[in-house]
Motif scaffolding. Structure first.
Motif, PDB file in Angstrom:
ATOM      1  N   MET A  37       1.312  -1.315  -0.064  1.00  0.00           N
ATOM      2  CA  MET A  37      -0.271   0.044  -0.254  1.00  0.00           C
ATOM      3  C   MET A  37       1.125   1.235   0.183  1.00  0.00           C
ATOM      4  O   MET A  37       1.742   1.339   0.696  1.00  0.00           O
ATOM      5  CB  MET A  37      -0.652   0.030   1.066  1.00  0.00           C
ATOM      6  N   THR A  38       0.300   1.951  -1.164  1.00  0.00           N
ATOM      7  CA  THR A  38       1.154   3.735  -1.303  1.00  0.00           C
ATOM      8  C   THR A  38      -0.163   4.887  -0.850  1.00  0.00           C
ATOM      9  O   THR A  38      -0.425   4.990  -1.617  1.00  0.00           O
ATOM     10  CB  THR A  38       2.556   4.100  -1.895  1.00  0.00           C
ATOM     11  N   VAL A  39      -0.374   4.606   0.568  1.00  0.00           N
ATOM     12  CA  VAL A  39      -0.837   5.959   0.746  1.00  0.00           C
ATOM     13  C   VAL A  39      -0.722   7.249   1.544  1.00  0.00           C
ATOM     14  O   VAL A  39       0.539   6.611   2.107  1.00  0.00           O
ATOM     15  CB  VAL A  39      -2.011   4.990   1.560  1.00  0.00           C
ATOM     16  N   TRP A  40      -0.987   7.911   1.356  1.00  0.00           N
ATOM     17  CA  TRP A  40      -0.600   9.595   1.681  1.00  0.00           C
ATOM     18  C   TRP A  40      -0.367   9.920   3.575  1.00  0.00           C
ATOM     19  O   TRP A  40       0.278  10.587   3.777  1.00  0.00           O
ATOM     20  CB  TRP A  40      -1.222  10.628   1.096  1.00  0.00           C
ATOM     21  N   TYR A  41      -0.927   8.628   4.419  1.00  0.00           N
ATOM     22  CA  TYR A  41      -1.618   8.806   5.752  1.00  0.00           C
ATOM     23  C   TYR A  41      -0.195   7.885   6.300  1.00  0.00           C
ATOM     24  O   TYR A  41      -0.419   7.824   7.784  1.00  0.00           O
ATOM     25  CB  TYR A  41      -2.593   9.009   5.660  1.00  0.00           C
ATOM     26  N   LYS A  42       0.920   7.522   5.657  1.00  0.00           N
ATOM     27  CA  LYS A  42       1.840   6.457   6.190  1.00  0.00           C
ATOM     28  C   LYS A  42       3.442   7.781   6.183  1.00  0.00           C
ATOM     29  O   LYS A  42       3.178   7.704   5.437  1.00  0.00           O
ATOM     30  CB  LYS A  42       1.879   5.204   5.373  1.00  0.00           C
ATOM     31  N   ASN A  43       4.084   7.365   7.308  1.00  0.00           N
ATOM     32  CA  ASN A  43       5.252   8.869   7.545  1.00  0.00           C
ATOM     33  C   ASN A  43       5.822   8.020   6.785  1.00  0.00           C
ATOM     34  O   ASN A  43       6.131   6.525   6.125  1.00  0.00           O
ATOM     35  CB  ASN A  43       4.820   8.606   8.659  1.00  0.00           C
ATOM     36  N   ASP A  46       6.474   3.886   7.317  1.00  0.00           N
ATOM     37  CA  ASP A  46       4.944   3.142   7.622  1.00  0.00           C
ATOM     38  C   ASP A  46       4.297   3.406   8.384  1.00  0.00           C
ATOM     39  O   ASP A  46       3.706   2.206   8.827  1.00  0.00           O
ATOM     40  CB  ASP A  46       6.163   1.414   6.404  1.00  0.00           C
ATOM     41  N   ARG A  47       4.392   3.842   9.339  1.00  0.00           N
ATOM     42  CA  ARG A  47       3.485   3.893  10.456  1.00  0.00           C
ATOM     43  C   ARG A  47       2.147   5.088   9.851  1.00  0.00           C
ATOM     44  O   ARG A  47       2.703   5.918   9.286  1.00  0.00           O
ATOM     45  CB  ARG A  47       4.088   4.551  11.876  1.00  0.00           C
ATOM     46  N   VAL A  48       1.083   4.411   9.883  1.00  0.00           N
ATOM     47  CA  VAL A  48      -0.164   4.612   9.275  1.00  0.00           C
ATOM     48  C   VAL A  48      -0.688   6.171  10.910  1.00  0.00           C
ATOM     49  O   VAL A  48      -0.299   5.829  11.761  1.00  0.00           O
ATOM     50  CB  VAL A  48      -1.162   4.366   9.734  1.00  0.00           C
ATOM     51  N   THR A  49      -0.794   7.322  10.370  1.00  0.00           N
ATOM     52  CA  THR A  49      -0.633   8.708  10.938  1.00  0.00           C
ATOM     53  C   THR A  49      -1.862   9.381  11.243  1.00  0.00           C
ATOM     54  O   THR A  49      -2.280  10.167  11.892  1.00  0.00           O
ATOM     55  CB  THR A  49       0.294   9.570  11.403  1.00  0.00           C
TER      56      THR A  49
END
Length: 81
Positions: A37-43, A46-49
């Motif tokens: 997954m490449t999503v804007w809300y991972k730093n 790779d921590r979902v923030t």
């Protein structure tokens, strides 16, 4: 807060650490942290923030009534740590 003349509220460090641990554990069960997954809300680590792992109604229930022992409260009438 006004009735108790509370001037500041801060979450205790251990409570914050536990909350972040629970958030990360819940996210680990979802698709967002998946390596593909490449999503804007991972730093960068790779921590979902930027999203909550809980349904809105569940988060509302969790936060509806504050557990005052989880906070450091400061004011003229009260000092709870």
């Amino acid at each position: 807060m006004a009735d108790d003349e509370i001037s500041s509220v801060d979450v205790r460090d251990d409570v914050c650490t536990d909350y972040n641990r629970r958030v990360d554990a819940e996210h680990a069960q979802l698709i967002w942290p998946h390596p593909g997954m490449t999503v804007w809300y991972k730093n960068r680590r790779d921590r979902v923030t930027a999203t909550t792992p809980w349904r809105g109604v569940d988060f509302w229930k969790m936060t509806r009534t504050p557990e005052l022992d989880n906070y450091i409260l400061v004011g003229d009438k009260i000092l709870r740590a």
